[in-house]
Motif scaffolding. Sequence first.
Motif, PDB file in Angstrom:
ATOM      1  N   PRO A 224      43.882  32.908  26.613  1.00 49.23           N
ATOM      2  CA  PRO A 224      44.446  32.959  28.181  1.00 49.23           C
ATOM      3  C   PRO A 224      43.455  34.092  28.785  1.00 49.23           C
ATOM      4  CG  PRO A 224      46.644  32.948  26.931  1.00 49.23           C
ATOM      5  CD  PRO A 224      45.344  32.775  25.955  1.00 49.23           C
ATOM      6  N   LEU A 225      42.892  34.905  28.238  1.00 47.66           N
ATOM      7  CA  LEU A 225      41.919  36.093  28.478  1.00 47.66           C
ATOM      8  C   LEU A 225      40.729  35.288  29.812  1.00 47.66           C
ATOM      9  CD1 LEU A 225      41.065  38.536  30.215  1.00 47.66           C
ATOM     10  CD2 LEU A 225      40.435  39.165  27.936  1.00 47.66           C
ATOM     11  N   VAL A 226      40.261  34.418  29.032  1.00 45.32           N
ATOM     12  CA  VAL A 226      38.744  33.383  29.186  1.00 45.32           C
ATOM     13  C   VAL A 226      39.768  32.713  30.373  1.00 45.32           C
ATOM     14  CG1 VAL A 226      39.256  31.362  27.889  1.00 45.32           C
ATOM     15  CG2 VAL A 226      37.167  32.956  28.284  1.00 45.32           C
TER      16      VAL A 226
ATOM     17  N   GLU B 211      38.201  32.952  34.850  1.00 41.67           N
ATOM     18  CA  GLU B 211      37.223  31.385  34.770  1.00 41.67           C
ATOM     19  C   GLU B 211      37.861  32.106  36.579  1.00 41.67           C
ATOM     20  OE1 GLU B 211      36.872  26.731  35.008  1.00 41.67           O
ATOM     21  OE2 GLU B 211      38.325  27.609  33.811  1.00 41.67           O
ATOM     22  N   PHE B 212      38.509  32.378  36.828  1.00 37.50           N
ATOM     23  CA  PHE B 212      39.446  32.642  38.546  1.00 37.50           C
ATOM     24  C   PHE B 212      39.178  33.811  39.372  1.00 37.50           C
ATOM     25  CE2 PHE B 212      41.348  28.344  36.225  1.00 37.50           C
ATOM     26  CZ  PHE B 212      40.139  27.722  36.621  1.00 37.50           C
TER      27      PHE B 212
ATOM     28  N   SER C  86      34.105  40.122  41.840  1.00 36.39           N
ATOM     29  CA  SER C  86      33.686  41.498  42.456  1.00 36.39           C
ATOM     30  C   SER C  86      35.143  42.170  42.447  1.00 36.39           C
ATOM     31  CB  SER C  86      33.589  41.247  43.973  1.00 36.39           C
ATOM     32  OG  SER C  86      34.772  40.403  44.623  1.00 36.39           O
ATOM     33  N   HIS C  87      36.428  41.631  41.622  1.00 32.21           N
ATOM     34  CA  HIS C  87      36.834  42.468  41.049  1.00 32.21           C
ATOM     35  C   HIS C  87      37.670  43.342  40.307  1.00 32.21           C
ATOM     36  CE1 HIS C  87      41.331  43.236  39.644  1.00 32.21           C
ATOM     37  NE2 HIS C  87      42.106  42.665  40.756  1.00 32.21           N
ATOM     38  N   PRO C  88      37.791  44.795  40.784  1.00 30.57           N
ATOM     39  CA  PRO C  88      37.280  45.970  40.021  1.00 30.57           C
ATOM     40  C   PRO C  88      37.395  45.630  38.212  1.00 30.57           C
ATOM     41  CG  PRO C  88      39.101  45.858  41.457  1.00 30.57           C
ATOM     42  CD  PRO C  88      38.882  44.521  41.838  1.00 30.57           C
ATOM     43  N   SER C  89      38.463  44.728  38.066  1.00 32.66           N
ATOM     44  CA  SER C  89      38.790  44.796  36.536  1.00 32.66           C
ATOM     45  C   SER C  89      38.074  43.854  35.590  1.00 32.66           C
ATOM     46  CB  SER C  89      40.377  44.650  36.556  1.00 32.66           C
ATOM     47  OG  SER C  89      41.117  45.573  36.673  1.00 32.66           O
ATOM     48  N   TYR C  90      37.042  43.309  36.663  1.00 32.97           N
ATOM     49  CA  TYR C  90      36.368  41.624  36.302  1.00 32.97           C
ATOM     50  C   TYR C  90      35.445  42.040  34.897  1.00 32.97           C
ATOM     51  CZ  TYR C  90      33.832  37.294  35.882  1.00 32.97           C
ATOM     52  OH  TYR C  90      33.129  36.836  35.088  1.00 32.97           O
ATOM     53  N   ASP C  91      34.452  43.315  35.076  1.00 37.24           N
ATOM     54  CA  ASP C  91      33.918  43.506  34.152  1.00 37.24           C
ATOM     55  C   ASP C  91      34.499  43.964  33.258  1.00 37.24           C
ATOM     56  OD1 ASP C  91      31.058  42.709  35.742  1.00 37.24           O
ATOM     57  OD2 ASP C  91      31.051  44.634  36.509  1.00 37.24           O
TER      58      ASP C  91
ATOM     59  N   ILE D  20      32.024  29.823  26.530  1.00 35.09           N
ATOM     60  CA  ILE D  20      30.110  29.623  26.388  1.00 35.09           C
ATOM     61  C   ILE D  20      30.171  28.502  27.565  1.00 35.09           C
ATOM     62  CG2 ILE D  20      28.503  27.618  25.211  1.00 35.09           C
ATOM     63  CD1 ILE D  20      30.115  29.434  22.499  1.00 35.09           C
ATOM     64  N   THR D  21      31.376  27.274  27.624  1.00 29.85           N
ATOM     65  CA  THR D  21      31.438  27.208  28.813  1.00 29.85           C
ATOM     66  C   THR D  21      30.880  27.361  30.640  1.00 29.85           C
ATOM     67  OG1 THR D  21      32.388  25.525  27.273  1.00 29.85           O
ATOM     68  CG2 THR D  21      32.766  24.538  30.009  1.00 29.85           C
ATOM     69  N   ILE D  22      31.994  28.417  30.282  1.00 26.76           N
ATOM     70  CA  ILE D  22      32.007  29.288  31.882  1.00 26.76           C
ATOM     71  C   ILE D  22      31.070  30.372  31.924  1.00 26.76           C
ATOM     72  CG2 ILE D  22      34.189  28.144  32.242  1.00 26.76           C
ATOM     73  CD1 ILE D  22      35.210  31.019  31.860  1.00 26.76           C
TER      74      ILE D  22
END
Length: 134
Positions: free
Chosen positions: A4-6, A10-11, A15-20, A69-71
């Motif tokens: 679910p996290l991966v 993907e979506f 630029s979301h503050p928690s993405y990194d 890997i795919t994304i």
Amino acid sequence: MDGPLVDALEFISKSHPSYDKLKSYLVSFIENIIKYQKNGYFYWQLGALDSYVDTSATAMIGYAIKKGITIGLIDKKYENVALNALDAIIKSTKNGIIGDCSGECRGLSMYPQVYSSYPWSQGPGTALYSLSVQ
């Protein structure tokens, strides 16, 4: 696991503050968990490599790696981990149904040690296969 996290990453906007932070968690999780793969499988209890294999864990982890890997979230150097998981899933498949899946958890730390065919291996196993044959 981190299927679910991966899928969420993907979506989620980069630029979301928690993405990194989420991406870093996923990569760290993968890097730490791969040492528990044996003969393509992950086990019902990751560190118990002499216990029973669990195709739900194997499928979910394999799927998370292959999807990552795919994304472009996870380095391709982990491709063999996902492919080995797929091979293990195929070994546990009879008449199109994935077996060797841990039974339903009855509560916190209450695992029945019953292994058969359950939806929580069928879905991720099919998703892993689908990604792998594209």
